[in-house]
Design a protein around this motif. Sequence first.
Motif, PDB file in Angstrom:
ATOM      1  N   LEU A  24     -58.843  49.665 -53.219  1.00 22.11           N
ATOM      2  CA  LEU A  24     -59.696  50.704 -53.081  1.00 22.11           C
ATOM      3  C   LEU A  24     -59.158  52.347 -53.017  1.00 22.11           C
ATOM      4  O   LEU A  24     -59.623  53.018 -53.745  1.00 22.11           O
ATOM      5  CB  LEU A  24     -60.756  50.532 -52.115  1.00 22.11           C
ATOM      6  N   VAL A  25     -58.044  52.210 -52.376  1.00 24.76           N
ATOM      7  CA  VAL A  25     -57.617  53.737 -52.184  1.00 24.76           C
ATOM      8  C   VAL A  25     -56.978  54.082 -53.401  1.00 24.76           C
ATOM      9  O   VAL A  25     -57.015  55.298 -54.047  1.00 24.76           O
ATOM     10  CB  VAL A  25     -56.325  53.806 -51.105  1.00 24.76           C
ATOM     11  N   PRO A  26     -56.029  53.191 -54.075  1.00 31.51           N
ATOM     12  CA  PRO A  26     -55.401  53.757 -55.355  1.00 31.51           C
ATOM     13  C   PRO A  26     -56.592  53.821 -56.521  1.00 31.51           C
ATOM     14  O   PRO A  26     -56.558  54.968 -57.401  1.00 31.51           O
ATOM     15  CB  PRO A  26     -54.551  52.516 -55.887  1.00 31.51           C
ATOM     16  N   ILE A  27     -57.767  53.322 -56.610  1.00 27.50           N
ATOM     17  CA  ILE A  27     -58.679  53.331 -57.529  1.00 27.50           C
ATOM     18  C   ILE A  27     -59.365  54.584 -57.113  1.00 27.50           C
ATOM     19  O   ILE A  27     -59.842  55.545 -57.971  1.00 27.50           O
ATOM     20  CB  ILE A  27     -59.804  52.257 -57.498  1.00 27.50           C
ATOM     21  N   GLY A  28     -59.817  54.943 -55.818  1.00 27.31           N
ATOM     22  CA  GLY A  28     -60.456  56.197 -55.536  1.00 27.31           C
ATOM     23  C   GLY A  28     -59.639  57.633 -55.948  1.00 27.31           C
ATOM     24  O   GLY A  28     -60.127  58.422 -56.459  1.00 27.31           O
ATOM     25  N   LEU A  29     -58.074  57.418 -55.707  1.00 29.51           N
ATOM     26  CA  LEU A  29     -57.546  58.466 -56.076  1.00 29.51           C
ATOM     27  C   LEU A  29     -57.155  58.738 -57.452  1.00 29.51           C
ATOM     28  O   LEU A  29     -57.212  59.764 -58.055  1.00 29.51           O
ATOM     29  CB  LEU A  29     -56.179  58.217 -55.326  1.00 29.51           C
ATOM     30  N   THR A  30     -57.335  57.612 -58.265  1.00 24.78           N
ATOM     31  CA  THR A  30     -57.317  57.942 -59.758  1.00 24.78           C
ATOM     32  C   THR A  30     -58.523  58.528 -60.221  1.00 24.78           C
ATOM     33  O   THR A  30     -58.499  59.395 -61.200  1.00 24.78           O
ATOM     34  CB  THR A  30     -57.016  56.581 -60.335  1.00 24.78           C
ATOM     35  N   LEU A  31     -59.815  57.914 -59.636  1.00 23.87           N
ATOM     36  CA  LEU A  31     -60.946  58.558 -60.099  1.00 23.87           C
ATOM     37  C   LEU A  31     -60.915  60.158 -59.832  1.00 23.87           C
ATOM     38  O   LEU A  31     -61.768  60.891 -60.343  1.00 23.87           O
ATOM     39  CB  LEU A  31     -62.202  57.963 -59.754  1.00 23.87           C
ATOM     40  N   LEU A  32     -60.375  60.512 -58.768  1.00 25.67           N
ATOM     41  CA  LEU A  32     -60.371  62.072 -58.199  1.00 25.67           C
ATOM     42  C   LEU A  32     -59.489  62.796 -58.937  1.00 25.67           C
ATOM     43  O   LEU A  32     -59.795  63.868 -59.428  1.00 25.67           O
ATOM     44  CB  LEU A  32     -60.125  61.856 -56.982  1.00 25.67           C
ATOM     45  N   VAL A  33     -58.241  62.416 -59.089  1.00 30.34           N
ATOM     46  CA  VAL A  33     -57.252  62.992 -59.694  1.00 30.34           C
ATOM     47  C   VAL A  33     -57.219  63.304 -61.462  1.00 30.34           C
ATOM     48  O   VAL A  33     -57.058  64.217 -61.916  1.00 30.34           O
ATOM     49  CB  VAL A  33     -55.732  62.404 -59.341  1.00 30.34           C
ATOM     50  N   PHE A  34     -57.582  62.215 -61.917  1.00 25.67           N
ATOM     51  CA  PHE A  34     -57.717  61.979 -63.436  1.00 25.67           C
ATOM     52  C   PHE A  34     -58.534  63.317 -64.006  1.00 25.67           C
ATOM     53  O   PHE A  34     -58.058  63.854 -65.105  1.00 25.67           O
ATOM     54  CB  PHE A  34     -58.261  60.779 -63.874  1.00 25.67           C
ATOM     55  N   ILE A  55     -75.366  34.619 -56.605  1.00 25.82           N
ATOM     56  CA  ILE A  55     -75.388  35.851 -55.881  1.00 25.82           C
ATOM     57  C   ILE A  55     -74.888  35.620 -54.578  1.00 25.82           C
ATOM     58  O   ILE A  55     -74.128  36.459 -53.963  1.00 25.82           O
ATOM     59  CB  ILE A  55     -77.167  36.094 -55.965  1.00 25.82           C
ATOM     60  N   GLU A  56     -75.033  34.380 -53.870  1.00 26.93           N
ATOM     61  CA  GLU A  56     -74.626  34.407 -52.482  1.00 26.93           C
ATOM     62  C   GLU A  56     -73.166  34.283 -52.269  1.00 26.93           C
ATOM     63  O   GLU A  56     -72.234  35.157 -51.501  1.00 26.93           O
ATOM     64  CB  GLU A  56     -75.111  33.317 -51.608  1.00 26.93           C
ATOM     65  N   SER A  57     -72.499  33.580 -53.346  1.00 22.86           N
ATOM     66  CA  SER A  57     -70.935  33.571 -53.480  1.00 22.86           C
ATOM     67  C   SER A  57     -70.455  34.969 -53.758  1.00 22.86           C
ATOM     68  O   SER A  57     -69.479  35.212 -53.100  1.00 22.86           O
ATOM     69  CB  SER A  57     -70.895  32.653 -54.720  1.00 22.86           C
ATOM     70  N   THR A  58     -71.033  35.631 -54.646  1.00 18.23           N
ATOM     71  CA  THR A  58     -70.505  37.151 -54.961  1.00 18.23           C
ATOM     72  C   THR A  58     -70.610  37.779 -53.717  1.00 18.23           C
ATOM     73  O   THR A  58     -69.859  38.743 -53.266  1.00 18.23           O
ATOM     74  CB  THR A  58     -71.470  37.636 -55.991  1.00 18.23           C
ATOM     75  N   TYR A  59     -71.715  37.623 -53.019  1.00 20.87           N
ATOM     76  CA  TYR A  59     -71.659  38.349 -51.764  1.00 20.87           C
ATOM     77  C   TYR A  59     -70.792  38.211 -50.727  1.00 20.87           C
ATOM     78  O   TYR A  59     -70.289  39.110 -50.106  1.00 20.87           O
ATOM     79  CB  TYR A  59     -73.282  38.392 -51.284  1.00 20.87           C
ATOM     80  N   TYR A  60     -70.586  36.905 -50.273  1.00 20.71           N
ATOM     81  CA  TYR A  60     -69.683  36.640 -49.437  1.00 20.71           C
ATOM     82  C   TYR A  60     -68.191  37.043 -49.811  1.00 20.71           C
ATOM     83  O   TYR A  60     -67.301  37.425 -49.107  1.00 20.71           O
ATOM     84  CB  TYR A  60     -69.738  35.158 -49.122  1.00 20.71           C
ATOM     85  N   LEU A  61     -67.918  36.885 -50.992  1.00 26.15           N
ATOM     86  CA  LEU A  61     -66.679  37.432 -51.659  1.00 26.15           C
ATOM     87  C   LEU A  61     -66.132  39.104 -51.257  1.00 26.15           C
ATOM     88  O   LEU A  61     -65.259  39.396 -50.954  1.00 26.15           O
ATOM     89  CB  LEU A  61     -66.490  37.153 -53.028  1.00 26.15           C
ATOM     90  N   LEU A  62     -67.565  39.673 -51.750  1.00 27.12           N
ATOM     91  CA  LEU A  62     -67.318  41.165 -51.348  1.00 27.12           C
ATOM     92  C   LEU A  62     -67.246  41.385 -50.031  1.00 27.12           C
ATOM     93  O   LEU A  62     -66.570  42.117 -49.578  1.00 27.12           O
ATOM     94  CB  LEU A  62     -68.554  41.666 -52.315  1.00 27.12           C
ATOM     95  N   LYS A  63     -67.981  40.585 -49.248  1.00 21.78           N
ATOM     96  CA  LYS A  63     -68.120  41.092 -47.795  1.00 21.78           C
ATOM     97  C   LYS A  63     -66.751  40.613 -47.310  1.00 21.78           C
ATOM     98  O   LYS A  63     -66.228  41.409 -46.449  1.00 21.78           O
ATOM     99  CB  LYS A  63     -68.987  40.031 -47.114  1.00 21.78           C
ATOM    100  N   GLN A  64     -66.060  39.518 -47.673  1.00 23.81           N
ATOM    101  CA  GLN A  64     -64.533  39.173 -47.273  1.00 23.81           C
ATOM    102  C   GLN A  64     -63.582  40.242 -47.832  1.00 23.81           C
ATOM    103  O   GLN A  64     -62.522  40.704 -47.082  1.00 23.81           O
ATOM    104  CB  GLN A  64     -64.113  37.703 -47.721  1.00 23.81           C
ATOM    105  N   PHE A  65     -63.651  40.622 -49.083  1.00 21.46           N
ATOM    106  CA  PHE A  65     -62.731  41.553 -49.557  1.00 21.46           C
ATOM    107  C   PHE A  65     -62.917  42.998 -48.593  1.00 21.46           C
ATOM    108  O   PHE A  65     -61.895  43.670 -48.242  1.00 21.46           O
ATOM    109  CB  PHE A  65     -63.161  41.933 -50.634  1.00 21.46           C
ATOM    110  N   LEU A  66     -64.076  43.380 -48.230  1.00 22.44           N
ATOM    111  CA  LEU A  66     -64.335  44.670 -47.632  1.00 22.44           C
ATOM    112  C   LEU A  66     -63.932  44.533 -46.116  1.00 22.44           C
ATOM    113  O   LEU A  66     -63.588  45.586 -45.617  1.00 22.44           O
ATOM    114  CB  LEU A  66     -65.726  45.251 -47.678  1.00 22.44           C
TER     115      LEU A  66
END
Length: 437
Positions: free
Chosen positions: A159-169, A138-149
């Motif tokens: 994140l931007v392409p994924i968000g646009l895909t979910l909106l446009v599709f 859990i901690e490893s996943t948390y720090y990976l997500l934190k560094q990614f964000l």
Amino acid sequence: MTTLVICLDRTDDVGRRTGLQSPIVGWEAVRALVTDVGLADPEDSGVNSLLESLRVAQNLRDEDEETVVAVVSGERESMVSADRAVARQLDDLIAEHEPDSAVVVIDSAEDERLVPIVESRVQVDSVDRVVVRQARDIESTYYLLKQFLADEELRQTVLVPIGLTLLVFPMLATAFGPAEGAAAITTVIGLFLLYKGFNIDELVTGFAHQIKESLYTGQVSVVTYVVAAGLTFVGIFVGALGVSGLEETQSGEVLIPAAVFAFEGVPWLATAALTASAGRLLDEIIGERPVRASYLNLPFIVLAIGFVVRGFSAYFLETQGEIDPLTVPDLDLGWRSIESFQTTAGERLAVFVLIGILVSLVGVRIAASFSGTPEESTTDADRSDGGQAAEADLPDPGSESELTDGGARSVSATDDNPGNRESAESAGDDLEGPDRS
């Protein structure tokens, strides 16, 4: 050998929960701190870090090593002030105990950023990261997500392409159907991946920066590039007009339209390239820098290629009857008159190829002559400097080594000058005395 066992706390969790000021040094002080932190927050992983520090120190003591256990904390104002506070406390500890090495104990990725500060002051033999066994994944996943964000570039790239895909599709699926929507989304994603894969953004940024620098520095090439772009469009337009004027049976082929496009558009395209290269050459000349041979040779190469392509395209079109043979008009040279005549397709091709070769040779010759001038002047200067150096390195007739040789070298070095010869002989008489006689 003294080993400093340091438990790092960048965010000052210890001081916030216990009210104590760091550094906290000593076995008993740290063991008492474990009880205080555990009673304040039993779920805090800092308790495990303190216990790990005590365990490491105990193991080193069992191996007959002198150890000093310390807890160093940062400040809560900002990350910079926290790092500086840790650096000050480390300097005090090192000045007081003079350790030979250190063992660093941490419990998070945040505290791990303090390791370079410790390494810059004392030799670090080991870095012990404490992770609670039940929460390792859990901690490893948390720090990976934190560094990614926390990474802005990754957020914009993923994140931007994924968000646009979910909106446009959903919109495309509702308007055109799921298959068409998926195809459009896949095409856009593919273009985006190619855009990133070929670093087109960096190329565009570099090109825009180059244009900006050219505008601010007042380079002539900016104007010539614009003129070259206009001539390029004119050449494409003229070539397209020539192809559109062909008959329907001829336009269905490939060779004849390509030859017509080259025959009509190459003069304009070659002029555009010649204009751009001339502007770049003028920038080099105005910049008061040595002009490279490539810039001098480029206009001639462009002109030579234009002649060769024009000759081959004319050869193909003349053999197919699309253009008339080349006609040379009457020439009156005064001492001889030349009547008008026509050339064949092969002769016309040979003339254009020969002109292209001659132009390229002239360009190579001019580039070599201009680029060779600085080298020749440098060589002459080196030769003159070398002559002066050689003269300066000539042995002095009155040097100690020559006097040791009995003046023989001085005599040989001054044979051409009678006055020097006499002085050398007198010097030899003074040195040898009665033995000379």
